[in-house]
Design a protein around this motif. Structure first.
Motif, mmCIF file in Angstrom:
data_model
loop_
_atom_site.group_PDB
_atom_site.id
_atom_site.type_symbol
_atom_site.label_atom_id
_atom_site.label_comp_id
_atom_site.label_asym_id
_atom_site.label_seq_id
_atom_site.Cartn_x
_atom_site.Cartn_y
_atom_site.Cartn_z
ATOM 1 N N ILE A 42 -12.609 22.574 -10.598
ATOM 2 C CA ILE A 42 -11.352 22.661 -9.870
ATOM 3 C C ILE A 42 -11.591 23.259 -8.492
ATOM 4 N N THR A 43 -10.886 22.731 -7.493
ATOM 5 C CA THR A 43 -10.848 23.384 -6.202
ATOM 6 C C THR A 43 -9.462 23.984 -6.027
ATOM 7 N N VAL A 98 -14.784 22.213 -2.216
ATOM 8 C CA VAL A 98 -14.572 20.964 -1.480
ATOM 9 C C VAL A 98 -13.068 20.829 -1.195
ATOM 10 N N PRO A 99 -12.682 20.005 -0.222
ATOM 11 C CA PRO A 99 -11.261 19.882 0.125
ATOM 12 C C PRO A 99 -10.380 19.333 -1.004
ATOM 13 N N THR A 100 -10.890 18.324 -1.718
ATOM 14 C CA THR A 100 -10.169 17.756 -2.865
ATOM 15 C C THR A 100 -11.188 17.442 -3.946
ATOM 16 N N LYS A 137 -8.671 13.746 -15.397
ATOM 17 C CA LYS A 137 -7.282 13.499 -14.999
ATOM 18 C C LYS A 137 -6.692 14.668 -14.210
ATOM 19 N N ILE A 138 -7.554 15.588 -13.767
ATOM 20 C CA ILE A 138 -7.104 16.727 -12.968
ATOM 21 C C ILE A 138 -7.526 16.505 -11.517
ATOM 22 N N ILE A 139 -6.535 16.503 -10.621
ATOM 23 C CA ILE A 139 -6.771 16.319 -9.193
ATOM 24 C C ILE A 139 -6.373 17.620 -8.507
ATOM 25 N N PHE A 152 -5.247 15.526 0.051
ATOM 26 C CA PHE A 152 -4.835 15.697 -1.347
ATOM 27 C C PHE A 152 -3.942 14.528 -1.782
ATOM 28 N N ALA A 153 -2.953 14.200 -0.957
ATOM 29 C CA ALA A 153 -2.032 13.117 -1.287
ATOM 30 C C ALA A 153 -2.768 11.786 -1.440
ATOM 31 N N PHE A 154 -3.705 11.517 -0.540
ATOM 32 C CA PHE A 154 -4.460 10.261 -0.643
ATOM 33 C C PHE A 154 -5.429 10.278 -1.824
#
Length: 182
Positions: free
Chosen positions: A119-120, A138-140, A145-147, A158-160
């Motif tokens: 996780i970030t 990292v940024p994302t 299934k965890i973003i 994040f959105a993209f």
């Protein structure tokens, strides 16, 4: 594709509405959900936003994704809300997506959900994340299934990253072009 984005008092505007905007542009149904006493929720910047529905009005099982934004004390309010926590657990147990950004990923560590996941999150909550998870700088990041994402400055990334899990590369490029990102 149906998404619920949870709002609690103290939510971060960019971390909430970047996914709303990008996912809607891609064609998703995106519904903001108030976890407060009414539809009006105050952001961490003290802006009042009217959510689409109340938490008790949704049938969360029909969605593909839930989003837990950051913002203080919004992320604390969400991670301490038993209904929200139960929904996150349900999504992960049923192979559905959960996305979270900034302090939001502490919902996993605080409630001991998905222990061991990579996780970030915002650097200010790194130590808490590392108690039960692997912090990824990292940024994302996507782990199953965890973003997760680090914070407001990278809310569009994040959105993209979320959109990439559900939409074609061509659709993403079309949306980015429309937003003057490419």
């Amino acid at each position: 594709m149906k998404t619920y984005i949870f709002l609690a008092n103290g939510f971060e505007i960019l971390e909430t509405f970047s996914p709303v905007d990008v996912l809607k542009r891609c064609g998703a149904e995106v519904i903001t959900v108030s976890t407060e006493k009414d539809l009006f929720v105050s952001s961490s910047q003290n802006n009042i936003v009217k959510a689409d529905v109340m938490l008790n009005e949704i049938d969360y099982k029909d969605a593909d994704l839930v989003v837990i934004p950051g913002g203080y004390p919004g992320y604390v309010n969400l991670r301490e809300n038993k209904e929200v926590v139960d929904i996150v657990k349900y999504f992960l147990e049923n192979d559905k997506y959960v996305a979270s950004i900034c302090g939001g990923p502490t919902i996993f560590s605080h409630n001991k959900i998905a222990n061991g996941a990579k996780i970030t999150a915002h650097s200010s909550v790194r130590k808490e994340i590392e108690e039960n998870h692997i912090y990824v700088d990292v940024p994302t990041h996507v782990d199953g299934k965890i973003i997760t994402g680090v914070g407001a400055g990278l809310a569009l990334n994040f959105a993209f990253k979320i959109a990439e899990q559900f939409f074609t590369k061509e659709k993403i490029e079309e949306v980015k072009k429309g937003m003057e990102l490419i």
